[in-house]
Enzyme design. Structure first.
Site, mmCIF file in Angstrom:
data_model
loop_
_atom_site.group_PDB
_atom_site.id
_atom_site.type_symbol
_atom_site.label_atom_id
_atom_site.label_comp_id
_atom_site.label_asym_id
_atom_site.label_seq_id
_atom_site.Cartn_x
_atom_site.Cartn_y
_atom_site.Cartn_z
ATOM 1 N N HIS A 4 7.493 43.151 167.678
ATOM 2 C CA HIS A 4 8.807 43.694 168.073
ATOM 3 C C HIS A 4 9.154 43.321 169.515
ATOM 4 O O HIS A 4 9.878 44.038 170.193
ATOM 5 C CB HIS A 4 8.846 45.221 167.934
ATOM 6 C CG HIS A 4 8.304 45.725 166.635
ATOM 7 N ND1 HIS A 4 9.083 45.853 165.503
ATOM 8 C CD2 HIS A 4 7.048 46.090 166.286
ATOM 9 C CE1 HIS A 4 8.321 46.305 164.511
ATOM 10 N NE2 HIS A 4 7.087 46.437 164.958
ATOM 11 N N SER B 299 21.943 23.532 187.285
ATOM 12 C CA SER B 299 23.301 23.985 187.029
ATOM 13 C C SER B 299 24.227 23.274 188.006
ATOM 14 O O SER B 299 23.811 22.861 189.084
ATOM 15 C CB SER B 299 23.366 25.495 187.239
ATOM 16 O OG SER B 299 24.654 25.878 187.663
ATOM 17 N N LYS C 74 18.813 27.106 189.488
ATOM 18 C CA LYS C 74 18.543 27.105 188.048
ATOM 19 C C LYS C 74 17.555 26.033 187.586
ATOM 20 O O LYS C 74 17.557 24.913 188.077
ATOM 21 C CB LYS C 74 19.863 26.908 187.274
ATOM 22 C CG LYS C 74 20.821 28.070 187.377
ATOM 23 C CD LYS C 74 20.273 29.371 186.821
ATOM 24 C CE LYS C 74 20.424 29.511 185.347
ATOM 25 N NZ LYS C 74 21.757 29.670 184.842
ATOM 26 N N GLU D 26 16.585 24.497 174.211
ATOM 27 C CA GLU D 26 17.744 25.160 173.595
ATOM 28 C C GLU D 26 18.395 24.259 172.546
ATOM 29 O O GLU D 26 18.840 24.722 171.495
ATOM 30 C CB GLU D 26 18.776 25.527 174.670
ATOM 31 C CG GLU D 26 18.326 26.693 175.535
ATOM 32 C CD GLU D 26 19.243 26.931 176.734
ATOM 33 O OE1 GLU D 26 20.415 26.531 176.706
ATOM 34 O OE2 GLU D 26 18.753 27.521 177.715
#
Ligand code: ARG
Length: 463
Positions: free
Chosen positions: A156, A277, A283, A290
């Site tokens: 979980h 970024s 970043k 992704e």
């Protein structure tokens, strides 16, 4: 110009209809398979006396020359042709004249395209298999390096019990081993030659389908001609296999994204697999991971597209089937790309075992072991569970961990607690004690690694 198939119609179609109908833009990638298939077909026609041996030889040589010229760049594909099969035949006839027109005896584009696609995908499966094995080996090597690196295991997404990072990596290896097995299973049913089924009903010529199949490396032939020309199960099976594989890659990518986040900091992806970024200079985005996750949707879409295309088709060939290629090509391309990116991303990342251990030290992931300690001292598990829960709650309230709670405090809960408790709730002990087969202990991870090496038949020490 009139089409090669001009007959009862003039063979002159509207240019937009032509464009709509044409598949050469994407089926040209099967050109090698198409030529190899035609070479086998010519040889079979010659061997059976359907054309003369000299004609068969001429056709074979002509086809070989076309392939050579395509490869050297001396010949370019004519995109005015409807599909790659028409192009090869047109070019052969342009070069050889009348004899070129004999190639299409005792076959049809319907069995030809089914053959080409099977041959093409068979080659793709080999590549996919090798890329998949490279990923399995990389994950297995990581597991070997980190069979002792403690991290929290989750359920979980809540810290649950200590596991090694090696054990974690091996979980993905097990998934990929199943994908590898599914891929070789897919190839088994791809290994059926449809050539000789002709348009739909077979042929009146005395052909030898088995000879042709053997020349092309197929072990079986389609036993029903109508099924042979309209079966696309092999595409669906491959895309199902690839969809499940992508689901696994996507889950792994998701973990990498999480672990690379500031919140976890369990890994740092190398600069080669990180983007910045345009406005936030701090970043380190895991764009490639992704995209692996994102492209999974597209592979599922490829599978759904073809399933839907096929569902209402009457036997045998229908032009709808031309829609099989773009999706199955896209699925293969996408998966190969993802594998090519993921493998070096994993081997080049930095594993922050220090942060993993720190995370493991909080979150009470040894609470089960505390309960097990009491069980071993004679308390029934349910009572031990309850007592341990109370102790965890006390620690939480006091900002302590189980390792720092004094023995007197433990003894106020139960006289069963003794000094040996601390050794038993030590994280490394907790991990090592999970030595059941398939558990997270070092020996178990080593056994898993040995299994993979046996299945894949490699020994990295020999490399
Ligand atoms: N380009 C077609 C395809 O990809 C080849 C088969 C065409 N057959 C036909 N009867 N029109 O399916």
């Amino acid at each position: 110009m009139a089409k090669m198939w001009a007959g009862v119609t003039a063979g002159i179609t509207d240019p937009t209809a032509d464009e709509f109908n044409s598949s050469i833009g994407f089926d040209r990638r099967m050109v090698r398979q198409d030529i190899r298939g035609s070479m086998a077909h010519a040889a079979m026609l010659g061997a059976k006396g359907i054309i003369s041996p000299a004609e068969a030889e001429q056709l074979g040589d002509g086809l070989a020359a076309i392939l050579e010229d395509l490869e050297s760049g001396a010949l370019a594909i004519d995109f005015g042709c409807e599909d790659i099969h028409m192009f090869v035949e047109q070019e052969l006839t342009r070069r050889l004249g009348e004899v070129g027109k004999k190639l299409h005896t005792a076959r049809s584009r319907n069995d030809q395209v089914a053959l080409d696609l099977r041959m093409y995908l068979r080659d793709e499966c080999k590549e996919l298999h090798d890329l998949l094995e490279a990923l399995i080996k990389t994950l297995t090597a990581l597991a070997g390096e980190h069979k002792e690196s403690i991290m929290p295991g989750y359920t979980h997404l809540q810290r649950a019990q200590p596991v090694s990072f090696g054990h974690y990596m091996m979980a993905y290896v097990m998934m990929l081993l199943r994908d590898r097995e599914r891929l070789s299973d897919t190839v088994k049913r791809m290994d059926v030659s449809p050539i000789g089924c002709c348009a739909l009903a077979g042929t009146t010529y005395d052909t030898d389908r088995r000879m042709e199949a053997e020349l092309l490396g197929f072990s079986r032939i389609a036993l029903n001609s109508m099924d042979g020309v309209s079966d696309r199960d092999f595409c669906l099976e491959l895309m199902s296999t690839l969809s499940i594989l992508m689901m696994h890659l996507s889950r792994l990518a998701e973990e990498l994204i999480l672990w690379a986040s500031w919140e976890f900091q369990f890994i740092q992806l190398s600069d080669a697999y990180t983007t910045g970024s345009s406005i936030m200079p701090q970043k380190r985005n895991a764009d490639m991971a992704e995209l692996v996750r994102g492209k999974t949707g597209r592979v599922y879409g490829d599978l759904m597209g073809l399933l839907t295309t096929l569902k209402g088709l009457p036997l045998a060939y229908n032009k709808d089937m031309q829609e099989d290629k773009e999706c199955v090509f896209d699925a293969c391309d996408t998966v190969k790309l993802c594998l090519r990116v993921l493998t070096p991303m994993l081997s080049g990342m930095t594993v922050r075992t220090d942060n993993m251990l720190r995370a493991a030290q909080t979150g009470f992931i040894n609470a089960t072991d505390l309960a097990d300690y009491l069980v071993r001292k004679g308390l029934p598990f349910r009572s031990a569970y309850k007592l341990s829960g109370q102790i965890v709650a006390k620690c939480m309230a006091e900002g302590q961990v189980l390792e720092t709670l004094p023995l007197e405090a433990y003894q106020s809960y139960s006289p069963l607690f003794e000094e040996d408790l601390y050794a038993q709730i030590d994280l490394r002990t907790c991990m090592e004690k999970r030595s059941s087969e398939g558990g997270t202990s070092v020996a178990s991870v080593e056994a898993q690694i040995a299994y993979v090496k046996e299945v894949l038949g490699y020994d990295e020490n020999l490399h």
